[in-house]
Each structure stands twice: as structure tokens, then as C-alpha cells.
Design an enzyme around this catalytic site. Structure first.
Site, PDB file in Angstrom:
ATOM      1  N   GLY A 108     -14.073  -1.302  43.621  1.00  0.00           N
ATOM      2  CA  GLY A 108     -13.851  -2.619  43.252  1.00  0.00           C
ATOM      3  C   GLY A 108     -13.355  -2.425  41.842  1.00  0.00           C
ATOM      4  N   GLY A 133     -10.853  -5.018  40.283  1.00  0.00           N
ATOM      5  CA  GLY A 133     -11.706  -6.510  40.349  1.00  0.00           C
ATOM      6  C   GLY A 133     -11.917  -6.847  38.819  1.00  0.00           C
ATOM      7  N   ASP A 183     -14.709  -7.478  37.448  1.00  0.00           N
ATOM      8  CA  ASP A 183     -16.029  -6.632  36.986  1.00  0.00           C
ATOM      9  C   ASP A 183     -15.779  -5.069  36.862  1.00  0.00           C
ATOM     10  N   ASP A 192     -11.077   3.534  51.134  1.00  0.00           N
ATOM     11  CA  ASP A 192     -11.573   2.295  51.244  1.00  0.00           C
ATOM     12  C   ASP A 192     -13.133   2.120  51.741  1.00  0.00           C
ATOM     13  N   LEU A 211     -18.883  -2.217  43.686  1.00  0.00           N
ATOM     14  CA  LEU A 211     -18.500  -3.694  43.219  1.00  0.00           C
ATOM     15  C   LEU A 211     -17.499  -4.046  44.168  1.00  0.00           C
ATOM     16  N   SER A 247     -14.703 -11.116  47.996  1.00  0.00           N
ATOM     17  CA  SER A 247     -15.537 -11.838  47.225  1.00  0.00           C
ATOM     18  C   SER A 247     -15.408 -13.259  47.211  1.00  0.00           C
ATOM     19  N   SER A 291     -25.396 -11.148  45.103  1.00  0.00           N
ATOM     20  CA  SER A 291     -24.790 -12.361  44.489  1.00  0.00           C
ATOM     21  C   SER A 291     -25.625 -13.791  44.560  1.00  0.00           C
ATOM     22  N   GLU A 331     -25.046 -16.452  45.611  1.00  0.00           N
ATOM     23  CA  GLU A 331     -24.549 -17.019  46.992  1.00  0.00           C
ATOM     24  C   GLU A 331     -25.672 -16.825  47.900  1.00  0.00           C
ATOM     25  N   TYR A 371     -19.912 -14.763  53.822  1.00  0.00           N
ATOM     26  CA  TYR A 371     -19.741 -13.907  52.503  1.00  0.00           C
ATOM     27  C   TYR A 371     -21.445 -13.843  52.032  1.00  0.00           C
ATOM     28  N   ARG A 426     -10.486 -13.343  35.513  1.00  0.00           N
ATOM     29  CA  ARG A 426     -10.987 -13.819  36.685  1.00  0.00           C
ATOM     30  C   ARG A 426      -9.689 -14.281  37.653  1.00  0.00           C
TER      31      ARG A 426
HETATM   32  P1  NDP Z   1     -13.088  -9.185  42.707  1.00  0.00           P
HETATM   33  O1  NDP Z   1     -12.867 -10.199  43.837  1.00  0.00           O
HETATM   34  O2  NDP Z   1     -12.319  -9.646  41.412  1.00  0.00           O
HETATM   35  O3  NDP Z   1     -13.010  -7.654  43.185  1.00  0.00           O
HETATM   36  C1  NDP Z   1     -13.336  -7.279  44.371  1.00  0.00           C
HETATM   37  C2  NDP Z   1     -12.964  -5.777  44.562  1.00  0.00           C
HETATM   38  O4  NDP Z   1     -13.203  -5.293  45.566  1.00  0.00           O
HETATM   39  C3  NDP Z   1     -11.395  -5.451  44.188  1.00  0.00           C
HETATM   40  O5  NDP Z   1     -11.172  -4.552  43.269  1.00  0.00           O
HETATM   41  C4  NDP Z   1     -10.768  -5.000  45.317  1.00  0.00           C
HETATM   42  O6  NDP Z   1      -9.734  -4.416  45.504  1.00  0.00           O
HETATM   43  C5  NDP Z   1     -12.011  -4.637  46.246  1.00  0.00           C
HETATM   44  N1  NDP Z   1     -11.980  -4.237  47.664  1.00  0.00           N
HETATM   45  C6  NDP Z   1     -11.875  -5.497  48.536  1.00  0.00           C
HETATM   46  N2  NDP Z   1     -11.970  -4.914  49.572  1.00  0.00           N
HETATM   47  C7  NDP Z   1     -11.849  -3.651  49.487  1.00  0.00           C
HETATM   48  C8  NDP Z   1     -12.294  -2.562  50.570  1.00  0.00           C
HETATM   49  N3  NDP Z   1     -11.960  -2.750  51.826  1.00  0.00           N
HETATM   50  N4  NDP Z   1     -12.457  -1.121  50.089  1.00  0.00           N
HETATM   51  C9  NDP Z   1     -12.606  -0.985  48.686  1.00  0.00           C
HETATM   52  N5  NDP Z   1     -12.348  -1.990  47.740  1.00  0.00           N
HETATM   53  C10 NDP Z   1     -12.180  -3.199  48.146  1.00  0.00           C
HETATM   54  O7  NDP Z   1     -14.710  -9.253  42.562  1.00  0.00           O
HETATM   55  P2  NDP Z   1     -15.466  -9.437  41.065  1.00  0.00           P
HETATM   56  O8  NDP Z   1     -15.060  -8.321  40.091  1.00  0.00           O
HETATM   57  O9  NDP Z   1     -15.614 -10.848  40.476  1.00  0.00           O
HETATM   58  O10 NDP Z   1     -16.926  -9.146  41.588  1.00  0.00           O
HETATM   59  C11 NDP Z   1     -17.330  -7.798  41.500  1.00  0.00           C
HETATM   60  C12 NDP Z   1     -18.416  -7.744  42.835  1.00  0.00           C
HETATM   61  O11 NDP Z   1     -19.636  -8.561  42.442  1.00  0.00           O
HETATM   62  C13 NDP Z   1     -18.211  -8.251  44.123  1.00  0.00           C
HETATM   63  O12 NDP Z   1     -19.073  -7.286  44.963  1.00  0.00           O
HETATM   64  C14 NDP Z   1     -18.467  -9.463  44.159  1.00  0.00           C
HETATM   65  O13 NDP Z   1     -18.682 -10.087  45.468  1.00  0.00           O
HETATM   66  C15 NDP Z   1     -19.956  -9.580  43.252  1.00  0.00           C
HETATM   67  N6  NDP Z   1     -20.260 -10.803  42.648  1.00  0.00           N
HETATM   68  C16 NDP Z   1     -19.544 -11.395  41.731  1.00  0.00           C
HETATM   69  C17 NDP Z   1     -19.650 -12.450  41.119  1.00  0.00           C
HETATM   70  C18 NDP Z   1     -18.968 -13.121  40.073  1.00  0.00           C
HETATM   71  O14 NDP Z   1     -19.288 -14.416  39.634  1.00  0.00           O
HETATM   72  N7  NDP Z   1     -17.781 -12.629  39.858  1.00  0.00           N
HETATM   73  C19 NDP Z   1     -21.374 -12.794  41.021  1.00  0.00           C
HETATM   74  C20 NDP Z   1     -22.054 -12.228  42.205  1.00  0.00           C
HETATM   75  C21 NDP Z   1     -21.643 -10.998  42.804  1.00  0.00           C
HETATM   76  P3  NDP Z   1      -8.185  -4.700  45.778  1.00  0.00           P
HETATM   77  O15 NDP Z   1      -7.512  -4.809  44.406  1.00  0.00           O
HETATM   78  O16 NDP Z   1      -7.646  -3.847  46.820  1.00  0.00           O
HETATM   79  O17 NDP Z   1      -8.489  -6.385  46.362  1.00  0.00           O
HETATM   80  P1  GDR Z   2     -18.245 -19.248  44.075  1.00  0.00           P
HETATM   81  O1  GDR Z   2     -17.168 -19.651  43.133  1.00  0.00           O
HETATM   82  O2  GDR Z   2     -17.826 -20.023  45.752  1.00  0.00           O
HETATM   83  O3  GDR Z   2     -19.543 -19.964  43.374  1.00  0.00           O
HETATM   84  O4  GDR Z   2     -18.325 -17.642  44.335  1.00  0.00           O
HETATM   85  P2  GDR Z   2     -15.831 -20.417  43.427  1.00  0.00           P
HETATM   86  O5  GDR Z   2     -15.212 -20.479  41.879  1.00  0.00           O
HETATM   87  O6  GDR Z   2     -14.642 -20.133  44.213  1.00  0.00           O
HETATM   88  O7  GDR Z   2     -16.473 -21.851  43.530  1.00  0.00           O
HETATM   89  C1  GDR Z   2     -17.414 -22.484  42.799  1.00  0.00           C
HETATM   90  C2  GDR Z   2     -17.568 -24.089  43.034  1.00  0.00           C
HETATM   91  O8  GDR Z   2     -16.394 -24.826  42.770  1.00  0.00           O
HETATM   92  C3  GDR Z   2     -16.265 -25.630  44.039  1.00  0.00           C
HETATM   93  N1  GDR Z   2     -14.858 -25.982  43.966  1.00  0.00           N
HETATM   94  C4  GDR Z   2     -13.909 -25.109  43.980  1.00  0.00           C
HETATM   95  N2  GDR Z   2     -13.667 -23.901  44.277  1.00  0.00           N
HETATM   96  C5  GDR Z   2     -12.532 -23.329  44.393  1.00  0.00           C
HETATM   97  N3  GDR Z   2     -12.373 -21.949  44.317  1.00  0.00           N
HETATM   98  N4  GDR Z   2     -11.295 -23.959  44.400  1.00  0.00           N
HETATM   99  C6  GDR Z   2     -11.421 -25.327  44.417  1.00  0.00           C
HETATM  100  O9  GDR Z   2     -10.249 -25.785  44.482  1.00  0.00           O
HETATM  101  C7  GDR Z   2     -12.550 -25.998  44.044  1.00  0.00           C
HETATM  102  N5  GDR Z   2     -13.141 -27.209  43.865  1.00  0.00           N
HETATM  103  C8  GDR Z   2     -14.364 -27.262  44.162  1.00  0.00           C
HETATM  104  C9  GDR Z   2     -16.547 -24.885  45.288  1.00  0.00           C
HETATM  105  O10 GDR Z   2     -16.851 -25.603  46.430  1.00  0.00           O
HETATM  106  C10 GDR Z   2     -17.947 -24.252  44.618  1.00  0.00           C
HETATM  107  O11 GDR Z   2     -18.950 -25.153  44.747  1.00  0.00           O
HETATM  108  C11 GDR Z   2     -18.399 -16.954  43.288  1.00  0.00           C
HETATM  109  C12 GDR Z   2     -17.611 -15.614  43.581  1.00  0.00           C
HETATM  110  O12 GDR Z   2     -17.410 -14.769  42.627  1.00  0.00           O
HETATM  111  C13 GDR Z   2     -18.647 -14.705  44.578  1.00  0.00           C
HETATM  112  O13 GDR Z   2     -18.032 -13.635  44.990  1.00  0.00           O
HETATM  113  C14 GDR Z   2     -19.738 -14.673  44.032  1.00  0.00           C
HETATM  114  O14 GDR Z   2     -20.915 -13.974  44.825  1.00  0.00           O
HETATM  115  C15 GDR Z   2     -20.492 -15.947  43.347  1.00  0.00           C
HETATM  116  O15 GDR Z   2     -19.494 -16.565  42.620  1.00  0.00           O
HETATM  117  C16 GDR Z   2     -21.674 -16.061  42.655  1.00  0.00           C
END
Ligand code: NDP
Ligand code: GDR
Length: 329
Positions: free
Chosen positions: A9, A12, A14, A57, A79, A83, A128, A130, A152, A187
Site C-alpha cells: 500500500g 496510499g 499512509d 499484488d 497497509l 479501503s 480499522s 470500522e 470492508y 487523503r
Molecule cells: P489508501 O486507500 O490510500 O491506500 C490503499 C493502498 O492499497 C494503495 O496503495 C493501493 O494501491 C493498495 N492496494 C489496493 N489493492 C491492492 C492489491 N490488490 N495489491 C496491493 N496493493 C493494493 O488507504 P490508506 O493509506 O488511507 O490506509 C492504509 C491502510 O490502513 C488500509 O489498509 C486501510 O484500510 C487502513 N485504514 C485506514 C484508515 C484511514 O483512516 N486512512 C483507518 C484505519 C485503517 P493502488 O495505488 O494500486 O490503488
Molecule cells: P469511512 O470514511 O467510511 O469512515 O472510512 P469516509 O470518509 O468515506 O466516510 C465517513 C463518514 O462520512 C459520511 N459521508 C460521506 N462519506 C463519503 N465518502 N462521501 C460523502 O459524500 C459522504 N457524505 C457523508 C459517511 O456516510 C461516513 O459516515 C475511512 C476509510 O479510510 C477506511 O478505510 C478506514 O478503515 C476508516 O475510515 C476508519
């Protein structure tokens, strides 16, 4: 000798912050990148040119094994995931495979790679908040019963327990960070904070009239991604592996997010700029998340440094710059 770390990841939000942190600590940093022409490859190369990229992958175990051989990591941070929660209902099977089974693929690959010397590789799983879904306790802590509300969330529960299982079955140094929402100027624009910060910047610059959202009442515990990757690293420096909640302990609704974002550009009453559409509502919502990270504070010495208002202001300010540059170009 420098420590080696492998990050899945890497493209992404993080992945990049963690890569920067580990490079600043002198690590040799490797990243797994997927796809034959991943558009984010150039971003990683321009922000963190010292990261060594390996094509692979999470669904392809042999590519993970090859990457382990090539990077010889002391620490593996998993990571990679699909997501975006909303997407996971429409794509439940592939989400389960990547976000759920992908964890098993990495754990098994490490087990094969390390053989009898399993202690030589430490593993971090991106669990997470979630997983708490329909929350059974407020605030949520490590012992709170999990009740996921989306494909998810269910996939993350699988990865979480598989990580615990490898720790208990094989004595692997495998830790899970149960991270609450964390955000930043990096983000993805599909997530609500960035969707809002980009729209508010564009409204301020006269490039957009309004923003359409879903549920405005849901509450999240939002922190800053830069603070949260520090916690990941701290977990892997502990003598014993464990699971930790990482959160700010504050919760805010989407309405409060709108208050803070519009206030950052001097708009007090945002009602005329915000529309709602059922298209953005979820089949099952996670209504309230608020974490108790006192264990992380006690054991890891971790506390967040950026608060909610600072985070939102940072994101809006970044989007004002980005959008005006794009518009001028
Ligand atoms: P992102 O969605 O920004 O990044 C996800 C990463 O996973 C990308 O680099 C993506 O690559 C990669 N990926 C997706 N599918 C595959 C695959 N098949 N094989 C290899 N890599 C893959 O997520 P975040 O950086 O926000 O989050 C990092 C991790 O933390 C995730 O696991 C997320 O679920 C978890 N998490 C995030 C939170 C948040 O608030 N941000 C909170 C709690 C947990 P590509 O460029 O190819 O799409
Ligand atoms: P979340 O993040 O689902 O908590 O997952 P997201 O920002 O998508 O949603 C947060 C809350 O906002 C409400 N919402 C909307 N959300 C989106 N995306 N778009 C909209 O237009 C909108 N309007 C309202 C949603 O219903 C929700 O309640 C994120 C991801 O990073 C996960 O991978 C990670 O695990 C969790 O945070 C912790």
C-alpha cells in the site's frame, strides 16, 4: 546495518507518510506496487525517491514471496487494501479477497520466508475502527466487541483475527493497529474530509457552486495521518507484539466538519452550499466512532499532535493552493 522495511500500500495516503518516517530513521524502505502502469508510481518516486519499488499484488502470493526475498525486511507493514467503505458493498468479493485474504497471503508468505527464524520479521496489520461498526461500547477500546457494518469492515475483522492467530499459533511478532479515521492533504478525494476540503476551496475560488453529500449526522474520530504512522512504527519497536487502538478521543459530525472547513475560508453559514443525495447514503451506517487510546499512550508513549481544527484548516489551505495552481495552469 540499516534496518529494512517492506510496505504494502506504498501508493496510499499512509504508505507515503510511513515511508518518509522510516527513511528519516535511516531504514532501507521497500514498497509493493501493483498494476502494469500504476499512475501513482511517479508520485511515490517524486516524494520519496529512495523507496525501492517492487511490482506485486496482495492477491498474488508468489509476488509477495519474491518481494520478501528481494527486500529481506526486518519489518513488514501491511497497509494495502481496498479501503473505501462505500465501494465495498458494490464489490464485496474483491474487497474480501484483497482486504481480508490479502492479509493471510502476507502472513503465510512471511512464515515461508522466515522458516524456523520467525522472530526475524515483525508484522504490522492495518486494522480499522470500522470493525466496531454498530458500536457496543463508547468509547471503543481494544476489548470492545466487534460488530462490522460493511463488507470492508467484515474483511478487516478477518485480517485482524488472522494476525492475532499467527501471533498465538506461531509466536510471530504480529501487531494490529486499530486505527480510527486519519486524514491529510494526501487523503483520496473519495473520502468525506478531502471531498469537503476540495469543494470548499473550489467554492471559495469561484470554481464550484456547491457540494453534494450523504449522511451529515454520522460522527467520526478524525486524526492526522502523520501522527498515526508514528504509532505503527512504535508498535513494531515493542519487545512483545500486541493490538492498540489509535485515536484522538474526540468525535465530530459531518456537520461539524463542514463548520470547520467553511470557517477556514471565512464562510459562517454553509447551508446554501450543501446538498444531500441518497446516492451517498450507505446501506448500513456506522453512526458513531470515538476511540480510547489510553493503552497506546501508556505502553507506546503515543499521543496525537494535530487537533481536529488544525487538521481541517491544513487540508483546506492545501486545496486552496492546489486548486488555484491548477486553475492558473
Ligand atoms: P489508501 O486507500 O490510500 O491506500 C490503499 C493502498 O492499497 C494503495 O496503495 C493501493 O494501491 C493498495 N492496494 C489496493 N489493492 C491492492 C492489491 N490488490 N495489491 C496491493 N496493493 C493494493 O488507504 P490508506 O493509506 O488511507 O490506509 C492504509 C491502510 O490502513 C488500509 O489498509 C486501510 O484500510 C487502513 N485504514 C485506514 C484508515 C484511514 O483512516 N486512512 C483507518 C484505519 C485503517 P493502488 O495505488 O494500486 O490503488
Ligand atoms: P469511512 O470514511 O467510511 O469512515 O472510512 P469516509 O470518509 O468515506 O466516510 C465517513 C463518514 O462520512 C459520511 N459521508 C460521506 N462519506 C463519503 N465518502 N462521501 C460523502 O459524500 C459522504 N457524505 C457523508 C459517511 O456516510 C461516513 O459516515 C475511512 C476509510 O479510510 C477506511 O478505510 C478506514 O478503515 C476508516 O475510515 C476508519
Amino acid at each position: 546495518m540499516a534496518k529494512s522495511a517492506l510496505i504494502t500500500g506504498i501508493t496510499g495516503q499512509d504508505g507515503l507518510y510511513l515511508a518518509e518516517l522510516l527513511l528519516s530513521k535511516g531504514y532501507d524502505v521497500h514498497g509493493l506496487i501493483r498494476g502494469q502502469n500504476n499512475p501513482k508510481l511517479e508520485v511515490v518516486q517524486s516524494i520519496a525517491p529512495d523507496v525501492k519499488l517492487h511490482f506485486g499484488d496482495l492477491l498474488d502470493t508468489s509476488s509477495i514471496m519474491r518481494t520478501l526475498d528481494a527486500s529481506a525486511p526486518d519489518e513488514v507493514y501491511n497497509l494495502g487494501a481496498i479501503s473505501f467503505v462505500a465501494y465495498s458493498w458494490e464489490n464485496a468479493s474483491v474487497t474480501s479477497q484483497v482486504t481480508g485474504l490479502g492479509v493471510l497471503n502476507v502472513l503465510e508468505s512471511i512464515r515461508n520466508y522466515a522458516g524456523s527464524d520467525l522472530a526475524k520479521v515483525r508484522f504490522y496489520q492495518a486494522s480499522s475502527s470500522e470493525m466496531f461498526g454498530k458500536v457496543q461500547e463508547v468509547p471503543q477500546r481494544e476489548s470492545t466487541l466487534l460488530w462490522p457494518r460493511s463488507p470492508y469492515g467484515v474483511s478487516k475483522v478477518y485480517g485482524h483475527y488472522m494476525t492475532i492467530n499467527y501471533r498465538e499459533s506461531y509466536g510471530m511478532h504480529a501487531s494490529s493497529g486499530i486505527l480510527f479515521n486519519h486524514e491529510s492533504p494526501r487523503r483520496g478525494p473519495e473520502f468525506v474530509t478531502r471531498k469537503v476540503s476540495m469543494a470548499v476551496a473550489r467554492i471559495k475560488l469561484g470554481l464550484q457552486d456547491d457540494i453534494t453529500l450523504g449522511n451529515l449526522d454520522a460522527k467520526r474520530d478524525w486524526g492526522y495521518a502523520g501522527d498515526y504512522v508514528r504509532a505503527m512504527w512504535l508498535m513494531l519497536q515493542q519487545p512483545v507484539a500486541d493490538d492498540y487502538v489509535i485515536s484522538t478521543g474526540e468525535t465530530h459530525s459531518i456537520k461539524e466538519l463542514l463548520d470547520a472547513a467553511f470557517a477556514a475560508v471565512g464562510i459562517d453559514d454553509w447551508a446554501g452550499y450543501v446538498k444531500q443525495d441518497p446516492r451517498f447514503m450507505r446501506p448500513a451506517e456506522v453512526e458513531l466512532l470515538i476511540g480510547d487510546s489510553s493503552k497506546a499512550k501508556e505502553v507506546l508513549g503515543w499521543t496525537p499532535e494535530v487537533n481536529f481544527n488544525e487538521l481541517v484548516a491544513m487540508m483546506v489551505e492545501n486545496d486552496l493552493k492546489e486548486q488555484s495552481a491548477l486553475h492558473k495552469a
